[in-house]
Design an enzyme around this catalytic site. Structure first.
Site, short mmCIF file in Angstrom:
data_model
loop_
_atom_site.label_atom_id
_atom_site.label_comp_id
_atom_site.label_asym_id
_atom_site.label_seq_id
_atom_site.Cartn_x
_atom_site.Cartn_y
_atom_site.Cartn_z
CD GLU A 1 -0.17 -1.43 14.44
OE1 GLU A 1 -0.11 -0.42 14.14
OE2 GLU A 1 -0.03 -2.36 13.25
CG ASN B 1 -1.93 1.30 1.34
OD1 ASN B 1 -2.14 1.35 0.68
ND2 ASN B 1 -1.42 1.73 2.50
CG HIS C 1 -1.30 6.59 4.71
ND1 HIS C 1 -1.95 5.94 4.74
CD2 HIS C 1 -1.09 7.25 5.66
CE1 HIS C 1 -2.96 7.39 5.16
NE2 HIS C 1 -1.95 7.87 5.97
CG ASP D 1 -3.18 3.30 6.61
OD1 ASP D 1 -3.59 2.92 5.37
OD2 ASP D 1 -4.07 4.48 6.47
C1 GAR Z 1 -2.28 8.70 -2.76
O1 GAR Z 1 -2.14 9.65 -2.92
C2 GAR Z 1 -2.87 7.88 -1.80
O2 GAR Z 1 -1.62 7.55 -0.42
C3 GAR Z 1 -3.99 7.53 -1.02
O3 GAR Z 1 -5.44 7.96 -1.89
C4 GAR Z 1 -4.22 8.83 -3.74
C5 GAR Z 1 -4.84 7.80 -4.43
O4 GAR Z 1 -4.39 8.51 -5.64
N1 GAR Z 1 -3.74 6.74 -0.99
C6 GAR Z 1 -4.72 6.51 0.52
O5 GAR Z 1 -5.24 7.68 1.32
C7 GAR Z 1 -4.82 5.02 1.41
N2 GAR Z 1 -4.95 5.27 3.03
P1 GAR Z 1 -4.46 8.18 -7.17
O6 GAR Z 1 -6.65 7.20 -6.89
O7 GAR Z 1 -4.63 9.27 -8.11
O8 GAR Z 1 -3.93 6.72 -6.83
#
Ligand code: GAR
Length: 221
Positions: free
Chosen positions: A148, A112, A114, A150
């Site tokens: 857990e 993932n 984050h 994140d």
């Molecule tokens: C990204 O910034 C990623 O880090 C975040 O969602 C965005 C997706 O952007 N992820 C989270 O917040 C997961 N907890 P994208 O759809 O343009 O790739």
């Protein structure tokens, strides 16, 4: 090279899919020697699905609202991942909390990204929270997914300075660009057999990765 013999990635999305696009581009440039075997979205309206279609990739929508429980939704994901013969699952803005039904079969093969310097700011609104706290730096963290939220072992962390006039949106835009550079690198390490999840944490090139992850540099390979 025949895509059948390449390692197969699944990319799971919920929204814009700009990280998905970074993977599509990295595969096209052969920076990643892999095939995106399936793109799965829980959101039928995710813009990222169009990116996948444009790249000729197989897509599948599994709408979480069609399932009574998180576990049933996760089982549907597992079934799809198995039928697509996936080697590595890449969560790219997949905004669902995962249960053991999904995590256990793919533990060590589930990554993932984050948008914070974990362990700071798990969960939502990461950029606003960093700004509200007056943090001088923000960034993103690639990590192995465990149960857990994140909280799995960090692999790679990219950081950048916050600016005096930053808003959550302006900061998110810069972090997003950083994510597109760093996430494919972590996947490349995995596909090269350099990166593993062990009982003690994440290991790169036989060495334990520090609790904050390897610090990303633009010239890292
Ligand atoms: C990204 O910034 C990623 O880090 C975040 O969602 C965005 C997706 O952007 N992820 C989270 O917040 C997961 N907890 P994208 O759809 O343009 O790739």
């Amino acid at each position: 090279m025949n895509s059948q013999v390449l390692p197969r990635l699944a990319i799971l999305i919920s929204g814009h899919g700009t990280n998905l696009q970074a993977f599509i581009d990295a595969c096209a440039r052969r920076e990643l020697v892999a095939h995106i075997g399936i793109v799965i979205s829980n959101n039928p309206k995710a813009v990222g699905l169009q990116r996948a279609h444009n790249a000729g990739l197989a897509t599948h929508t599994i709408d979480h609202r069609d399932f009574a429980t998180r576990e049933e939704f996760d089982q549907a994901l597992v079934n799809e991942l198995h039928s697509a013969s996936i080697d590595l699952v890449v969560l790219a803005g997949f905004m669902r909390i995962l249960t053991p039904v999904l995590v256990q079969p793919f533990v060590g093969r589930l990554l993932n990204i984050h948008p914070s310097l974990l362990p700071k700011y798990p969960g939502m609104r990461t950029h606003q929270r960093a700004l509200d706290s007056g943090d001088a730096e923000a960034g993103a963290t690639v990590h192995f997914v465990t149960q857990e939220l994140d909280g799995g072992p960090p692999i790679l962390q990219g950081r950048l300075p916050t600016l005096p006039d930053d808003t959550a949106e302006s900061l998110a835009a810069r972090v997003s660009i950083l994510e597109h550079a760093m996430y494919p690198l972590a996947v490349r390490w995995y596909l090269q057999g350099r990166l593993q999840l062990t009982d003690n944490g994440a290991v790169l090139d036989g060495k334990m990765i520090a609790a904050t992850g390897v610090q990303y540099r633009a010239d890292a390979r």
